[in-house]
Scaffold this motif. Sequence first.
Motif, PDB file in Angstrom:
ATOM      1  N   ALA A  23      71.107 -75.226 -70.172  1.00 25.29           N
ATOM      2  CA  ALA A  23      69.851 -74.709 -70.709  1.00 25.29           C
ATOM      3  C   ALA A  23      69.385 -75.515 -71.913  1.00 25.29           C
ATOM      4  O   ALA A  23      68.190 -75.667 -72.145  1.00 25.29           O
ATOM      5  N   GLU A  24      70.327 -76.062 -72.677  1.00 27.62           N
ATOM      6  CA  GLU A  24      69.969 -76.796 -73.899  1.00 27.62           C
ATOM      7  C   GLU A  24      69.222 -78.090 -73.604  1.00 27.62           C
ATOM      8  O   GLU A  24      68.512 -78.610 -74.457  1.00 27.62           O
ATOM      9  N   THR A  25      69.401 -78.641 -72.397  1.00 33.00           N
ATOM     10  CA  THR A  25      68.810 -79.948 -72.105  1.00 33.00           C
ATOM     11  C   THR A  25      67.534 -79.847 -71.285  1.00 33.00           C
ATOM     12  O   THR A  25      67.068 -80.848 -70.731  1.00 33.00           O
ATOM     13  N   GLN A  26      66.948 -78.668 -71.186  1.00 35.76           N
ATOM     14  CA  GLN A  26      65.695 -78.528 -70.447  1.00 35.76           C
ATOM     15  C   GLN A  26      64.548 -79.207 -71.202  1.00 35.76           C
ATOM     16  O   GLN A  26      64.522 -79.185 -72.439  1.00 35.76           O
ATOM     17  N   PRO A  27      63.590 -79.796 -70.509  1.00 32.59           N
ATOM     18  CA  PRO A  27      62.455 -80.450 -71.179  1.00 32.59           C
ATOM     19  C   PRO A  27      61.713 -79.478 -72.090  1.00 32.59           C
ATOM     20  O   PRO A  27      61.431 -78.341 -71.718  1.00 32.59           O
ATOM     21  N   PHE A  71      53.942 -79.319 -67.962  1.00 33.62           N
ATOM     22  CA  PHE A  71      52.897 -80.335 -67.948  1.00 33.62           C
ATOM     23  C   PHE A  71      52.924 -81.166 -69.231  1.00 33.62           C
ATOM     24  O   PHE A  71      52.808 -82.396 -69.192  1.00 33.62           O
ATOM     25  N   ILE A  72      53.057 -80.513 -70.371  1.00 33.36           N
ATOM     26  CA  ILE A  72      53.085 -81.219 -71.654  1.00 33.36           C
ATOM     27  C   ILE A  72      54.205 -82.245 -71.681  1.00 33.36           C
ATOM     28  O   ILE A  72      54.010 -83.396 -72.097  1.00 33.36           O
ATOM     29  N   CYS A  73      55.391 -81.854 -71.211  1.00 34.05           N
ATOM     30  CA  CYS A  73      56.530 -82.769 -71.213  1.00 34.05           C
ATOM     31  C   CYS A  73      56.321 -83.927 -70.234  1.00 34.05           C
ATOM     32  O   CYS A  73      56.624 -85.079 -70.542  1.00 34.05           O
ATOM     33  N   GLU A  74      55.799 -83.617 -69.044  1.00 33.96           N
ATOM     34  CA  GLU A  74      55.603 -84.663 -68.048  1.00 33.96           C
ATOM     35  C   GLU A  74      54.551 -85.667 -68.497  1.00 33.96           C
ATOM     36  O   GLU A  74      54.751 -86.890 -68.392  1.00 33.96           O
ATOM     37  N   LEU A  75      53.431 -85.182 -69.007  1.00 37.78           N
ATOM     38  CA  LEU A  75      52.375 -86.086 -69.460  1.00 37.78           C
ATOM     39  C   LEU A  75      52.872 -86.972 -70.594  1.00 37.78           C
ATOM     40  O   LEU A  75      52.612 -88.179 -70.610  1.00 37.78           O
ATOM     41  N   THR A  76      53.604 -86.402 -71.538  1.00 36.73           N
ATOM     42  CA  THR A  76      54.108 -87.168 -72.678  1.00 36.73           C
ATOM     43  C   THR A  76      55.093 -88.237 -72.227  1.00 36.73           C
ATOM     44  O   THR A  76      55.026 -89.388 -72.677  1.00 36.73           O
TER      45      THR A  76
END
Length: 219
Positions: A23-27, A71-76
Amino acid sequence: LDILPPTDKTAVILPGKNRGLTAETQPGNFVSLVVGHPRGSALPPVRELVADTATADISRLSPYRSAQLLFICELTAHTTREQESGPRLYELLYQTIRSLCHQGERFLCLRYTYQLARLLGFAPGYPEEADRKYFDLRSGIFVAEKPLHNYYLTPAHAAPFFALGDPEKSPDFAHEKDYLNLWHILMTYFSLHIEGFQRPRSLEFLQQLTRIEYFPPKE
């Protein structure tokens, strides 16, 4: 793992863990971590990693807010390189995810996408010259005459686009098509200024949930 500290984006390795299983490594997670010194050309190893749930607990997000975070993580990840990361990107992400966890602005991703474009250097402000009324998406500037190509915004379309940069204004849409059209403008703008840009796969999922949340079908 790709991590984004206040300095610049970097890659590390988490020994003994498979990707995506903790869980700690989720985007999008805020974490406190200790990174060791690498051996030779190997990636720096993570010695300690603890999720900072007091600042932002992404495990408690609703499905809609989780779609926003994805979406925020993927776009970044797809648009920023190491030389473009640093304090400004860190602060933008930090404040956006905090807002998502504690306030949950309905169209936060639209505003974030526009702000990311500004950070990457291709979203100017409104022009001072009143006669320059067409915004050329290719050149990123306002022009007086209608461009000969199709990548431009009329004053009616430029207004909601640049309103995303005003923190005092909250995006509001009378119809679903206005919401989708603004996304089309943003994605077109990114594709014109970032070589090899690919539309985030999570955007379609986000749009579908937005329709359910804010544009229900009329009976």
